[in-house]
Design an enzyme around this catalytic site. Structure first.
Site, PDB file in Angstrom:
ATOM      1  N   ASP A  67      55.861  52.380  22.629  1.00  6.92           N
ATOM      2  CA  ASP A  67      54.694  51.780  21.988  1.00  6.92           C
ATOM      3  C   ASP A  67      55.003  50.405  21.406  1.00  6.92           C
ATOM      4  O   ASP A  67      56.168  49.993  21.322  1.00  6.92           O
ATOM      5  CB  ASP A  67      54.135  52.714  20.893  1.00  6.92           C
ATOM      6  CG  ASP A  67      55.240  53.386  20.073  1.00  6.92           C
ATOM      7  OD1 ASP A  67      56.386  52.884  20.064  1.00  6.92           O
ATOM      8  OD2 ASP A  67      54.966  54.414  19.438  1.00  6.92           O
ATOM      9  N   ASN A 135      52.841  63.932  10.814  1.00  7.73           N
ATOM     10  CA  ASN A 135      51.654  64.672  11.257  1.00  7.73           C
ATOM     11  C   ASN A 135      51.790  65.194  12.693  1.00  7.73           C
ATOM     12  O   ASN A 135      50.811  65.615  13.290  1.00  7.73           O
ATOM     13  CB  ASN A 135      50.413  63.782  11.129  1.00  7.73           C
ATOM     14  CG  ASN A 135      50.519  62.516  11.978  1.00  7.73           C
ATOM     15  OD1 ASN A 135      51.447  62.359  12.770  1.00  7.73           O
ATOM     16  ND2 ASN A 135      49.565  61.612  11.810  1.00  7.73           N
ATOM     17  N   HIS A 137      52.733  63.348  15.306  1.00  3.38           N
ATOM     18  CA  HIS A 137      52.482  62.386  16.386  1.00  3.38           C
ATOM     19  C   HIS A 137      53.750  62.113  17.189  1.00  3.38           C
ATOM     20  O   HIS A 137      54.865  62.176  16.674  1.00  3.38           O
ATOM     21  CB  HIS A 137      51.809  61.099  15.879  1.00  3.38           C
ATOM     22  CG  HIS A 137      52.676  60.142  15.125  1.00  3.38           C
ATOM     23  ND1 HIS A 137      52.242  59.455  14.021  1.00  3.38           N
ATOM     24  CD2 HIS A 137      53.960  59.725  15.319  1.00  3.38           C
ATOM     25  CE1 HIS A 137      53.207  58.673  13.587  1.00  3.38           C
ATOM     26  NE2 HIS A 137      54.261  58.820  14.350  1.00  3.38           N
ATOM     27  N   GLU A 142      48.135  60.282  17.883  1.00  2.00           N
ATOM     28  CA  GLU A 142      47.822  60.902  16.600  1.00  2.00           C
ATOM     29  C   GLU A 142      47.116  62.244  16.822  1.00  2.00           C
ATOM     30  O   GLU A 142      46.644  62.525  17.922  1.00  2.00           O
ATOM     31  CB  GLU A 142      46.914  59.959  15.789  1.00  2.00           C
ATOM     32  CG  GLU A 142      47.525  58.592  15.509  1.00  2.00           C
ATOM     33  CD  GLU A 142      48.590  58.617  14.417  1.00  2.00           C
ATOM     34  OE1 GLU A 142      48.985  59.705  13.963  1.00  2.00           O
ATOM     35  OE2 GLU A 142      49.040  57.517  14.023  1.00  2.00           O
TER      36      GLU A 142
END
Ligand code: F6R
Length: 240
Positions: A67, A135, A137, A142
């Site tokens: 990313d 979380n 990800h 997400e």
């Protein structure tokens, strides 16, 4: 999913580097999927040492990063382009033509995304290195991201922006968007190596190892991949 519990971050980093070095030794022309963040920094340091000791060479290795932030330049110290060069590429014998990081420089981000996705679809990643967000990800996929998602422009959640705030002067400077490989791209890698370290990931480890496969916890899809190794240090494993 193979789980390996290790003493601490240093041991995790040594083992991860060993696995990557073995992949390079077995196939000097291999393709690696790489991650940024705090989890792989020690691994990269060990890989630099292995190159210095002439145990491995990156001469023919190709890399694809997960990313990149939108809205900051490659020369920004928090860009993932900068991170990868600072932590790995500037210190090993890699050919810059073999380095692939999503480009966010053009005025057409959709086009940048498509180009990166086409590149990924025309190659096979032999080993994909991953960290995991609090979380769940992976990359910047997400919670709620469909499992069949390919490379896309993602609006970062407030949680992720807050988690990453420590690297910027203020929350206003943290980018709001990024280009990320999708879960579908990640799942196409032949082998996946995930690193999880630190007490702040202890709840995340419980969710990863105990919860059902659910898009609300993106990393849970890794249970469906045939070859995943997760290295977890004792702090991260402390709530199991
Ligand atoms: C990094 C990435 C992210 C991180 C994750 C964990 O390229 O895609 O998914 O792996 O946010 O970050 P750290 O390792 O800093 O805890």
């Amino acid at each position: 999913m193979q789980i390996i519990i290790v003493k601490d971050y240093a041991t995790m980093s040594e083992l991860a580097a060993q696995i990557i070095a073995d992949t390079i030794k077995a196939n000097p022309h291999c393709t690696l999927g790489l991650a940024t963040g705090s989890s792989p920094i020690g691994t990269y340091q060990n890989l630099v040492k292995a190159v210095e000791n002439k145990e491995i060479s990156f001469k023919d290795v190709k890399t694809y990063n997960l990313d990149e932030y939108c809205g900051i330049s490659q020369s920004h110290p928090q860009s993932y382009y900068y991170f990868m060069h600072d932590n790995l590429f500037n210190h090993v014998d890699i050919d810059e033509n073999n380095v692939h990081i999503p480009s966010v420089s053009s005025t057409n981000l959709e086009e940048d995304c498509k180009k990166y996705n086409d590149m990924l679809n025309s190659t096979t990643i032999d080993l994909q290195l991953l960290g995991i967000g609090g979380n769940g990800h992976i990359g910047f996929n997400e919670p709620g991201t469909p499992f069949n998602q390919e490379t896309f422009i993602v609006k970062l959640t407030e949680k992720t922006r807050q988690d990453n705030k420590r690297f910027f002067n203020s929350i206003d400077e943290v980018p709001t968007h990024a280009i990320t490989m999708g879960i579908s791209n990640i799942m196409k890698a032949k082998k996946i190596l995930m690193l999880i370290s630190g007490k702040n990931k202890a709840d995340t480890v419980v969710r990863l190892l105990k919860e059902e496969v659910d898009p609300e916890f993106p990393a849970s899809i890794l249970h469906k991949h045939p070859d995943v190794t997760v290295i977890i240090d004792q702090d991260a494993y402390s709530k199991m």
